[in-house]
Every structure is written in C-alpha cells, then in structure tokens.
Design an enzyme around this catalytic site. Structure first.
Site, PDB file in Angstrom:
ATOM      1  N   SER A 147      10.724  40.370  -4.277  1.00 37.27           N
ATOM      2  CA  SER A 147       9.959  40.854  -3.342  1.00 37.27           C
ATOM      3  C   SER A 147      10.746  42.396  -4.484  1.00 37.27           C
ATOM      4  O   SER A 147      11.916  42.147  -4.257  1.00 37.27           O
ATOM      5  CB  SER A 147       9.583  40.877  -2.259  1.00 37.27           C
ATOM      6  OG  SER A 147       8.801  42.069  -2.447  1.00 37.27           O
ATOM      7  N   TYR A 185      11.435  42.492   6.373  1.00 41.29           N
ATOM      8  CA  TYR A 185      11.286  42.101   5.533  1.00 41.29           C
ATOM      9  C   TYR A 185      12.031  42.614   4.384  1.00 41.29           C
ATOM     10  O   TYR A 185      12.759  41.551   3.482  1.00 41.29           O
ATOM     11  CB  TYR A 185       9.976  42.084   5.286  1.00 41.29           C
ATOM     12  CG  TYR A 185       9.042  41.032   3.493  1.00 41.29           C
ATOM     13  CD1 TYR A 185       9.047  39.977   4.131  1.00 41.29           C
ATOM     14  CD2 TYR A 185       9.139  42.132   2.558  1.00 41.29           C
ATOM     15  CE1 TYR A 185       8.043  40.080   2.490  1.00 41.29           C
ATOM     16  CE2 TYR A 185       8.544  41.417   1.803  1.00 41.29           C
ATOM     17  CZ  TYR A 185       7.829  40.463   1.536  1.00 41.29           C
ATOM     18  OH  TYR A 185       7.144  39.681   0.617  1.00 41.29           O
TER      19      TYR A 185
HETATM   20  P1  NAD Z   1       1.658  33.242   2.053  1.00 39.51           P
HETATM   21  O1  NAD Z   1       1.302  32.822   3.554  1.00 39.51           O
HETATM   22  O2  NAD Z   1       1.197  32.777   0.914  1.00 39.51           O
HETATM   23  O3  NAD Z   1       2.655  31.173   1.603  1.00 39.51           O
HETATM   24  C1  NAD Z   1       3.685  30.836   2.232  1.00 39.51           C
HETATM   25  C2  NAD Z   1       4.261  29.987   1.656  1.00 39.51           C
HETATM   26  O4  NAD Z   1       4.769  29.759   3.369  1.00 39.51           O
HETATM   27  C3  NAD Z   1       3.349  28.503   3.054  1.00 39.51           C
HETATM   28  O5  NAD Z   1       3.228  27.818   2.452  1.00 39.51           O
HETATM   29  C4  NAD Z   1       3.764  28.619   4.605  1.00 39.51           C
HETATM   30  O6  NAD Z   1       3.057  27.631   4.986  1.00 39.51           O
HETATM   31  C5  NAD Z   1       5.261  28.992   4.765  1.00 39.51           C
HETATM   32  N1  NAD Z   1       5.649  28.720   5.171  1.00 39.51           N
HETATM   33  C6  NAD Z   1       5.674  29.778   6.513  1.00 39.51           C
HETATM   34  N2  NAD Z   1       6.584  29.411   7.140  1.00 39.51           N
HETATM   35  C7  NAD Z   1       7.318  28.576   7.376  1.00 39.51           C
HETATM   36  C8  NAD Z   1       8.147  27.963   7.758  1.00 39.51           C
HETATM   37  N3  NAD Z   1       8.768  28.377   8.660  1.00 39.51           N
HETATM   38  N4  NAD Z   1       8.893  26.683   7.074  1.00 39.51           N
HETATM   39  C9  NAD Z   1       8.133  26.464   5.808  1.00 39.51           C
HETATM   40  N5  NAD Z   1       7.418  26.873   5.759  1.00 39.51           N
HETATM   41  C10 NAD Z   1       6.638  28.088   5.522  1.00 39.51           C
HETATM   42  O7  NAD Z   1       2.855  33.458   1.176  1.00 39.51           O
HETATM   43  P2  NAD Z   1       2.553  33.981   0.213  1.00 39.51           P
HETATM   44  O8  NAD Z   1       2.229  35.587  -0.513  1.00 39.51           O
HETATM   45  O9  NAD Z   1       2.344  33.098  -0.924  1.00 39.51           O
HETATM   46  O10 NAD Z   1       4.466  34.372  -0.236  1.00 39.51           O
HETATM   47  C11 NAD Z   1       5.202  33.830  -0.675  1.00 39.51           C
HETATM   48  C12 NAD Z   1       6.431  34.116  -1.463  1.00 39.51           C
HETATM   49  O11 NAD Z   1       6.225  35.534  -1.984  1.00 39.51           O
HETATM   50  C13 NAD Z   1       6.806  34.604   0.419  1.00 39.51           C
HETATM   51  O12 NAD Z   1       8.717  34.999   0.514  1.00 39.51           O
HETATM   52  C14 NAD Z   1       6.146  35.889  -0.163  1.00 39.51           C
HETATM   53  O13 NAD Z   1       7.497  37.263   0.759  1.00 39.51           O
HETATM   54  C15 NAD Z   1       6.614  36.389  -1.550  1.00 39.51           C
HETATM   55  N6  NAD Z   1       6.105  37.453  -1.981  1.00 39.51           N
HETATM   56  C16 NAD Z   1       5.012  37.760  -1.729  1.00 39.51           C
HETATM   57  C17 NAD Z   1       4.484  38.777  -1.982  1.00 39.51           C
HETATM   58  C18 NAD Z   1       2.423  39.210  -2.016  1.00 39.51           C
HETATM   59  O14 NAD Z   1       2.835  40.047  -2.425  1.00 39.51           O
HETATM   60  N7  NAD Z   1       2.200  38.123  -1.877  1.00 39.51           N
HETATM   61  C19 NAD Z   1       5.152  40.244  -2.663  1.00 39.51           C
HETATM   62  C20 NAD Z   1       6.376  39.713  -3.083  1.00 39.51           C
HETATM   63  C21 NAD Z   1       7.234  38.458  -2.704  1.00 39.51           C
END
Ligand code: NAD
Length: 260
Positions: A142, A155
């Site tokens: 991130s 985080y």
């Molecule tokens: P999201 O909530 O849409 O998806 C998260 C996914 O992780 C889902 O498929 C969920 O089922 C899975 N998950 C959660 N807990 C779990 C567990 N214990 N075991 C297995 N799977 C699990 O979130 P997202 O925004 O798509 O985030 C995905 C990644 O991107 C994360 O690592 C997040 O930190 C990172 N990220 C997101 C953003 C943003 O703005 N959305 C920005 C930077 C980084």
C-alpha cells in the site's frame, strides 16, 4: 507470454485481488482464488474465470490467519494445477482507530493477515519456484507501506513490514529467475475502503462525502481513486518475463500520493 503459468491470488473474492485474478486469467494464467464470501458467489466467480478466459480456476478457502491452512493452500495448488509460478499476496483487512483505543485482537489479526500470511505463503511456494528456476512473488502492500497516516497503526506497521520482507526475499533469490516486488496502491474504491470511509466518518464525526473529499482523496493529488484494472495490469506486467530485472522494489500506483 504467461499462458500455462499457475498463480495463487490470496484474498481474491473481492476488490483488488479479484481484479488481479481476472487480469492474470486474461493473460492465460490458471488461477487459484482464495478468500471469504458466499459459496454461491465464489463458485460463480470461479466458473466465470474458466468460461470467460479458458483457463483452469480453482478455489482455496484457506484462512490467512492460519499458517497450516496457508501451507495447505500452496500444496493444494501444486497438486491440482502442477505448480505455483506466481504468488500474489493480496489478502488484507483494515481498522481505523487511535492507537490507545486499538483493540488488541484486531491489531494482531491485521498484522497476521496483511503481513505474516505473506511469510507463510512465500515460505511454502519458494522451494517449487527454486526447483523450476522461475517465479514471481507480488505482494500487494500500500502507499501505507511507504508513508503513514494517523489511526492506522496496525495497517501501516504491517504494510511497512511487507515492503521490508519484499526486499529481503528479492535479495535471497536475486541470482535466480524469481522476482519479488510490492505493489503500493493509493486509495481504490473497494469494500475495504467503503468500510474505512464509514470508520473515518465515525472517528472524525463527519459525513461520508466530506470524508471522501477532505480525508481520503486529500492525500491523493490526482483526486481520483486508483482503478482495480490498472493495478491488475501492473501485476500482469510484473509477472511477465520482461520484468525479470525488476525485483525488490515497491512500485507506487497512487495518483502521486507518495511524490509529496
Ligand atoms: P477487499 O475487502 O475488497 O478484499 C479483501 C479480500 O481479502 C477479500 O477477498 C477477503 O475475503 C479476503 N480476506 C480477508 N480476510 C481474509 C483471511 N483471513 N483469509 C483469506 N482471505 C481473507 O479489499 P481490497 O481493497 O481489495 O484490498 C486488497 C489488498 O489491497 C489488501 O491487502 C489491502 O490492504 C490492499 N490495498 C487496498 C487499497 C484500497 O484503497 N482499497 C489501497 C492499498 C492497498
């Protein structure tokens, strides 16, 4: 170029992981998807990947807080698809709270899912990659792997850890044809961010539209959310043969956030 390769994408039942799974499948990669959700929705996604892109798609229900389930996921992929050539550590959760009120169990859970799970998956998948002398490890970190924001202690600590682990793994395998990189997105409008908007609204006592304008997109000079498809395209490039010399880096895709 990637046709016939096999990938695991953790946390791919939603958001960025789902986008990366689709991007890799479009490039001809067989995929193991993972994450939580309604069984019928997951099956629809799995079957859709197969019918839309003509690849094999399988599902692992492994919980990223459980080391033995993570090792089992990797073994399952090797048994069913033949190998793990591309590992995308993407599963993640978030909680926004002042550190002195941060629930202890939640802190541990965020670090476990967002950082420690990467260690377990890499540990299990690397021997096979070394044997075949080819591998791509892509850790979805991130912008918070590079800079901090208040109220996100777990985080930010976890994501900085992911960037550090990425560099270490890259150095350990630098002479092979295995690379390890982190992708550092800015804000993407996924369910994770929708929940954060609600949390920030509560912590700051503000309506949600003001949170989006004044807090979320305030840090992103582009004033646009990052698109899931753009992150997927970056992951596909990092997985390609052309990206062999890109290793140990944290690639920002954040609308200019960390340029400040
Ligand atoms: P999201 O909530 O849409 O998806 C998260 C996914 O992780 C889902 O498929 C969920 O089922 C899975 N998950 C959660 N807990 C779990 C567990 N214990 N075991 C297995 N799977 C699990 O979130 P997202 O925004 O798509 O985030 C995905 C990644 O991107 C994360 O690592 C997040 O930190 C990172 N990220 C997101 C953003 C943003 O703005 N959305 C920005 C930077 C980084």
């Amino acid at each position: 170029m990637l046709k016939g390769r096999n990938a695991i994408i953790t946390g791919s039942t939603s958001g960025i992981g789902l986008g990366i799974a689709r991007g890799l499948a479009e490039a001809g990669v067989n995929v193991m998807i993972n994450g939580f959700g309604k069984p019928e929705d997951i099956e629809k996604e799995r079957a859709g990947l197969e019918s839309q892109f003509g690849v094999k798609a399988i599902y692992s229900a492994a919980d990223m807080t459980k080391p033995e389930e993570i090792a089992g996921m990797v073994a399952d992929c090797e048994a069913k698809l033949g190998s793990v050539d591309i590992l995308v550590n993407n599963a993640g959760i978030q909680l926004v709270s002042p550190i002195d009120e941060f629930p202890i169990a939640k802190f541990d859970q965020i670090v476990a899912i967002n950082m420690v799970s990467n260690f377990h998956a890499i540990r299990a998948a690397l021997p096979g990659m070394k044997k075949r002398n080819w591998g791509r490890i892509i850790n979805v970190a991130s912008a918070h792997g590079l800079v901090a924001s208040p109220y996100k202690s777990a985080y930010v600590a976890a994501k900085h850890g992911v960037v550090g682990m990425t560099k270490t793994v890259a150095l350990e395998v630098a002479e092979t044809h295995i690379t390890c990189n982190a992708i550092c997105p800015g804000f993407v409008r996924t369910p994770l961010v929708e929940a954060q908007i609600a949390d920030q609204a509560r912590v700051n006592n503000m309506p949600e539209d003001r949170v989006v304008r004044e807090i979320i997109l305030a840090s992103q000079p582009s004033k646009r959310f990052v698109e899931v498809e753009h992150i997927a395209a970056l992951a596909v490039f990092l997985a390609s043969d052309a990206a062999l010399s890109i290793t140990g880096t944290a690639v920002s895709i954040d609308g200019g956030w960390t340029a400040r």
